[in-house]
Design a protein around this motif. Structure first.
Motif, PDB file in Angstrom:
ATOM      1  N   GLY A 277       0.801  -1.216   0.000  1.00 57.66           N
ATOM      2  CA  GLY A 277       0.000   0.000   0.000  1.00 57.66           C
ATOM      3  C   GLY A 277       0.834   1.266   0.000  1.00 57.66           C
ATOM      4  O   GLY A 277       1.748   1.426   0.811  1.00 57.66           O
ATOM      5  N   CYS A 278       0.522   2.175  -0.922  1.00 57.95           N
ATOM      6  CA  CYS A 278       1.153   3.496  -1.034  1.00 57.95           C
ATOM      7  C   CYS A 278       2.646   3.439  -1.343  1.00 57.95           C
ATOM      8  O   CYS A 278       3.372   4.404  -1.078  1.00 57.95           O
ATOM      9  CB  CYS A 278       0.893   4.345   0.214  1.00 57.95           C
ATOM     10  N   LEU A 279       3.110   2.344  -1.899  1.00 57.39           N
ATOM     11  CA  LEU A 279       4.486   2.299  -2.367  1.00 57.39           C
ATOM     12  C   LEU A 279       4.647   3.043  -3.692  1.00 57.39           C
ATOM     13  O   LEU A 279       5.734   3.045  -4.282  1.00 57.39           O
ATOM     14  CB  LEU A 279       4.962   0.852  -2.513  1.00 57.39           C
ATOM     15  N   ASP A 280       3.585   3.682  -4.124  1.00 50.25           N
ATOM     16  CA  ASP A 280       3.671   4.541  -5.311  1.00 50.25           C
ATOM     17  C   ASP A 280       4.175   5.931  -4.964  1.00 50.25           C
ATOM     18  O   ASP A 280       4.376   6.751  -5.855  1.00 50.25           O
ATOM     19  CB  ASP A 280       2.301   4.649  -5.987  1.00 50.25           C
ATOM     20  N   MET A 281       4.409   6.208  -3.689  1.00 50.36           N
ATOM     21  CA  MET A 281       4.713   7.586  -3.304  1.00 50.36           C
ATOM     22  C   MET A 281       5.864   7.700  -2.316  1.00 50.36           C
ATOM     23  O   MET A 281       6.054   6.868  -1.429  1.00 50.36           O
ATOM     24  CB  MET A 281       3.468   8.254  -2.712  1.00 50.36           C
ATOM     25  N   VAL A 282       6.633   8.768  -2.498  1.00 45.93           N
ATOM     26  CA  VAL A 282       7.687   9.185  -1.573  1.00 45.93           C
ATOM     27  C   VAL A 282       7.284  10.554  -1.048  1.00 45.93           C
ATOM     28  O   VAL A 282       6.802  11.407  -1.803  1.00 45.93           O
ATOM     29  CB  VAL A 282       9.056   9.280  -2.278  1.00 45.93           C
ATOM     30  N   PHE A 299       5.084  14.713  -9.540  1.00 47.78           N
ATOM     31  CA  PHE A 299       4.742  15.133  -8.184  1.00 47.78           C
ATOM     32  C   PHE A 299       3.236  15.373  -8.038  1.00 47.78           C
ATOM     33  O   PHE A 299       2.541  15.692  -9.004  1.00 47.78           O
ATOM     34  CB  PHE A 299       5.489  16.415  -7.801  1.00 47.78           C
ATOM     35  N   TYR A 300       2.777  15.246  -6.798  1.00 46.25           N
ATOM     36  CA  TYR A 300       1.386  15.538  -6.463  1.00 46.25           C
ATOM     37  C   TYR A 300       1.400  16.277  -5.132  1.00 46.25           C
ATOM     38  O   TYR A 300       1.962  15.791  -4.138  1.00 46.25           O
ATOM     39  CB  TYR A 300       0.574  14.249  -6.342  1.00 46.25           C
ATOM     40  N   ILE A 301       0.813  17.471  -5.115  1.00 43.39           N
ATOM     41  CA  ILE A 301       0.781  18.251  -3.872  1.00 43.39           C
ATOM     42  C   ILE A 301      -0.399  17.776  -3.042  1.00 43.39           C
ATOM     43  O   ILE A 301      -1.566  18.051  -3.361  1.00 43.39           O
ATOM     44  CB  ILE A 301       0.686  19.754  -4.170  1.00 43.39           C
ATOM     45  N   ARG A 310       6.052  10.289  -7.306  1.00 38.75           N
ATOM     46  CA  ARG A 310       5.755   8.948  -7.783  1.00 38.75           C
ATOM     47  C   ARG A 310       7.039   8.117  -7.871  1.00 38.75           C
ATOM     48  O   ARG A 310       8.060   8.576  -8.381  1.00 38.75           O
ATOM     49  CB  ARG A 310       5.112   9.054  -9.168  1.00 38.75           C
ATOM     50  N   THR A 311       6.997   6.910  -7.340  1.00 42.91           N
ATOM     51  CA  THR A 311       8.143   6.009  -7.447  1.00 42.91           C
ATOM     52  C   THR A 311       8.281   5.515  -8.881  1.00 42.91           C
ATOM     53  O   THR A 311       7.294   5.279  -9.581  1.00 42.91           O
ATOM     54  CB  THR A 311       7.979   4.808  -6.498  1.00 42.91           C
TER      55      THR A 311
END
Length: 407
Positions: A277-282, A299-301, A310-311
């Protein structure tokens, strides 16, 4: 009557610890004076000498002293004292611990306290308690009391602070924790804003089956706290839906839980389910905090204080290997559930972090790197689909049942 460990550098702060010990006796409890000093002779007699502390920790004290490296001595005594107090606690010989110190004494005292279980009474009076104390407290329930003045002799201020600290530790050991047959077995769960709906749908299933669910926010500190609770032996199952902290650990985000994340369930032999879960994001702070080397990334704010990155497919392959390496060490039943349609709210088709190549790299590497005997369930659903959440809950309960039947 309880026995309270009074831990300190009795060569430089013996008078102060002796004052605390006297107050503990006046309250009807037994102090156990433990010396962790390394500079010179003690100012007051110790019940457990520094040599006994060193022996308990497997260190040779005279050579340590001969190097005259204070930092090295502090580190050695911290490790030794932690080993000793954990043993005393396990044997039921102490029911609480209090310590007074400056920077060195605080390092030793809190390292010792961090080795003790959650719920064990711990009080640290420190010159360092007015700043950032995260590295002293870690994930444990240490009560930090600012000393206000230096821990250097007894005066009208220090007597007040030390006396209140004694009142705190005595109150802790005197307070009985009611145990009830109604207490339900614990399940811990990891959650992020992007997996909230999944956890919220899973919890009622588990509660209806008689479990109590504790949710930890996967923000680094939350993951560390969850791991510590798992290791404490209090947990019956792990619903690790949100393993995102590993993305921050690998890539350099701000919400890493450290390289030990995902290890506790294996060490404690606790049944688990794991979801990527949520390994799409740093996670980073505001846009201005993002390192220049990531300038061309997606990027996503999330909000003014949190920017998500995004990874990449390469990072996702490495994350798959890392997670599998941790999960392969689990001895109790563990299942890996893969929600193929989305691992967060924003990675679904049409979302800002949708990246089929990166997802495939993560999923296939994770599955291919797992040892034989670990169940992998490929689900054509999004992570926040209520049916996926309920499947996670039911799979965890099945793993708990299988584990119980095997014992």
């Amino acid at each position: 009557m309880a026995t309270i460990a009074v831990l300190g550098t009795l060569d430089s702060k013996g008078t102060e610890h002796g004052f605390v010990a006297d107050l503990i006796r006046q309250r009807g409890h037994a102090p156990l004076l433990i010396d962790v000093g390394t500079l010179g002779p003690t100012q007051i007699p110790a019940d457990i000498s520094r040599d006994e502390v060193a022996t308990a920790g497997g260190i040779d004290l005279p050579p340590t002293l001969s190097r005259q490296d204070r930092g090295e001595c502090v580190a050695a005594m911290a490790d030794a004292a932690a080993a000793l107090l954990l043993k005393l606690s396990d044997q039921g010989r102490i029911q609480g611990v209090i310590s007074l110190g400056g920077s060195g004494g605080t390092a030793i005292g809190t390292a010792t306290m961090r080795a003790l279980p959650i719920g064990f009474p711990k009080v640290m009076v420190s010159t360092m308690a007015s700043g950032n104390i995260a590295h002293y407290v870690g994930t444990k329930d240490i009560v930090m009391i600012p000393s206000v003045v230096d821990v250097s002799g007894l005066n009208r201020v220090s007597r007040i602070i030390f006396s209140r600290a004694v009142g705190a530790i005595c109150g802790m050991v005197e307070t009985e924790i009611a145990s009830s047959s109604a207490d339900r077995p614990l399940i811990v769960a990891s959650m992020f804003g992007n997996t909230t709906d999944c956890i919220n749908a899973a919890i009622p299933v588990l509660e209806e089956a008689g479990y109590e669910v504790l949710v930890f926010h996967a923000t680094g500190a939350g993951g560390k706290a969850m791991e510590a609770l798992i290791e404490s032996g209090m947990v019956a199952g792990v619903l690790d839906i949100t393993t995102t902290e590993w993305a921050d650990e690998l890539v350099g985000g701000v919400l890493s839980a450290g390289p030990q994340r995902l290890e506790a369930a294996g060490k404690a032999g606790v049944p688990a389910i794991v979801v990527p879960g949520c390994l799409d994001m740093v996670n980073f702070g505001g846009p201005e905090t993002i390192p220049d080397k990531f300038a061309q990334r997606n990027f996503y704010i999330h909000n003014p204080q949190v920017t998500l990155m995004r990874t990449s497919p390469q990072e996702c392959r490495e994350l798959g290997r890392l997670l599998a390496g941790k999960i392969n060490q689990y001895s109790a039943p563990v299942s890996v559930l893969i929600p193929q349609k989305a691992i967060s709210v924003i990675s679904a088709a049409g979302g800002p972090f949708h990246d089929a190549e990166a997802d495939e790299a993560l999923f296939s590497t994770l599955a291919d790197s797992l040892r034989d005997g670990i169940e992998v369930r490929w689900e054509d659903r999004e992570i926040n689909d209520p049916s996926f959440a309920k499947l996670c809950a039911r799979t965890l309960m099945e793993n708990i049942r299988v584990d119980a039947d095997s014992k």
